[in-house]
Design a protein around this motif. Structure first.
Motif, PDB file in Angstrom:
ATOM      1  N   PHE A  29     -14.437 -75.322  85.296  1.00 11.97           N
ATOM      2  CA  PHE A  29     -13.973 -74.012  85.726  1.00 11.97           C
ATOM      3  C   PHE A  29     -14.688 -72.972  84.900  1.00 11.97           C
ATOM      4  O   PHE A  29     -14.622 -72.949  83.699  1.00 11.97           O
ATOM      5  CB  PHE A  29     -12.451 -73.921  85.531  1.00 11.97           C
ATOM      6  N   THR A  53     -15.644 -67.875  88.938  1.00 12.78           N
ATOM      7  CA  THR A  53     -14.594 -68.279  88.002  1.00 12.78           C
ATOM      8  C   THR A  53     -14.978 -68.061  86.549  1.00 12.78           C
ATOM      9  O   THR A  53     -14.147 -68.199  85.667  1.00 12.78           O
ATOM     10  CB  THR A  53     -14.220 -69.758  88.209  1.00 12.78           C
ATOM     11  N   THR A  58     -15.595 -60.369  91.897  1.00 17.98           N
ATOM     12  CA  THR A  58     -14.978 -60.655  93.192  1.00 17.98           C
ATOM     13  C   THR A  58     -15.685 -59.930  94.322  1.00 17.98           C
ATOM     14  O   THR A  58     -16.405 -58.941  94.103  1.00 17.98           O
ATOM     15  CB  THR A  58     -13.500 -60.222  93.182  1.00 17.98           C
ATOM     16  N   SER A  71      -7.720 -63.804  92.626  1.00 16.03           N
ATOM     17  CA  SER A  71      -7.616 -63.864  91.171  1.00 16.03           C
ATOM     18  C   SER A  71      -7.713 -65.317  90.725  1.00 16.03           C
ATOM     19  O   SER A  71      -7.690 -66.234  91.561  1.00 16.03           O
ATOM     20  CB  SER A  71      -6.293 -63.252  90.697  1.00 16.03           C
ATOM     21  N   LYS A  72      -7.832 -65.509  89.426  1.00 11.77           N
ATOM     22  CA  LYS A  72      -7.965 -66.865  88.905  1.00 11.77           C
ATOM     23  C   LYS A  72      -7.093 -67.070  87.685  1.00 11.77           C
ATOM     24  O   LYS A  72      -6.804 -66.136  86.952  1.00 11.77           O
ATOM     25  CB  LYS A  72      -9.433 -67.164  88.556  1.00 11.77           C
ATOM     26  N   SER A  74      -7.669 -69.579  84.750  1.00 10.07           N
ATOM     27  CA  SER A  74      -8.585 -70.601  84.248  1.00 10.07           C
ATOM     28  C   SER A  74      -7.838 -71.773  83.624  1.00 10.07           C
ATOM     29  O   SER A  74      -8.271 -72.919  83.747  1.00 10.07           O
ATOM     30  CB  SER A  74      -9.541 -69.984  83.235  1.00 10.07           C
ATOM     31  N   ARG A  77      -6.861 -73.842  86.370  1.00  9.58           N
ATOM     32  CA  ARG A  77      -7.958 -74.165  87.290  1.00  9.58           C
ATOM     33  C   ARG A  77      -7.565 -73.859  88.723  1.00  9.58           C
ATOM     34  O   ARG A  77      -7.787 -74.669  89.638  1.00  9.58           O
ATOM     35  CB  ARG A  77      -8.389 -75.620  87.147  1.00  9.58           C
ATOM     36  N   THR A  78      -6.993 -72.713  88.901  1.00 10.69           N
ATOM     37  CA  THR A  78      -6.478 -72.329  90.203  1.00 10.69           C
ATOM     38  C   THR A  78      -6.943 -70.925  90.545  1.00 10.69           C
ATOM     39  O   THR A  78      -6.979 -70.035  89.688  1.00 10.69           O
ATOM     40  CB  THR A  78      -4.937 -72.397  90.210  1.00 10.69           C
ATOM     41  N   VAL A  79      -7.304 -70.748  91.797  1.00  9.40           N
ATOM     42  CA  VAL A  79      -7.654 -69.440  92.339  1.00  9.40           C
ATOM     43  C   VAL A  79      -6.584 -69.068  93.352  1.00  9.40           C
ATOM     44  O   VAL A  79      -6.157 -69.908  94.150  1.00  9.40           O
ATOM     45  CB  VAL A  79      -9.047 -69.478  92.983  1.00  9.40           C
TER      46      VAL A  79
END
Length: 126
Positions: A29, A53, A58, A71-72, A74, A77-79
């Protein structure tokens, strides 16, 4: 092995909100661009929004700019794709995709993304 899991779709009324999540595994990520695409019945798949990431830069399709926010997280590990002021024309299957080699000029090009998650259905009723 890179795996993407998209979830969070569902039925919603016009003007409502939903938050989609794309959980990534098997990726470093920070090295990847992750994009959200959607495909409505009878239409071609189109880009909705993308995020790098690493730096967090964006981009958005004009049709969703001002209504959707990518949005993220980190650590997870998710968007996320926060979708507000939803319209019936937002109805589609939403997919997340990722690739470490997407260049800026190719962000909207689905061919540039080598990894895809399963879709999640968003249905906006009027």
């Amino acid at each position: 092995e890179v795996q993407l899991q998209a979830f969070g779709g569902g039925p919603v009324q016009t003007g409502g909100s939903l938050r989609l999540s794309c959980a990534a595994s098997g990726v470093t990520f920070g090295d990847y661009v992750i994009g959200w695409f959607r495909q409505a019945p009878g239409k071609e798949r189109e880009v909705v929004s993308c995020i790098h990431t690493g730096p967090g830069s964006t981009s958005y399709a004009l049709s969703v700019k001002g209504r959707f926010t990518i949005s993220k997280d980190s650590a997870k590990r998710t968007v996320y794709l926060q979708m507000n002021s939803l319209k019936p024309e937002d109805t589609a299957v939403y997919y997340c995709a990722a690739d470490p080699s997407v260049i800026h000029s190719n962000l909207a090009n689905q061919i540039a993304y080598g990894y895809w998650g399963q879709g999640t259905q968003v249905t906006v009723s009027s």
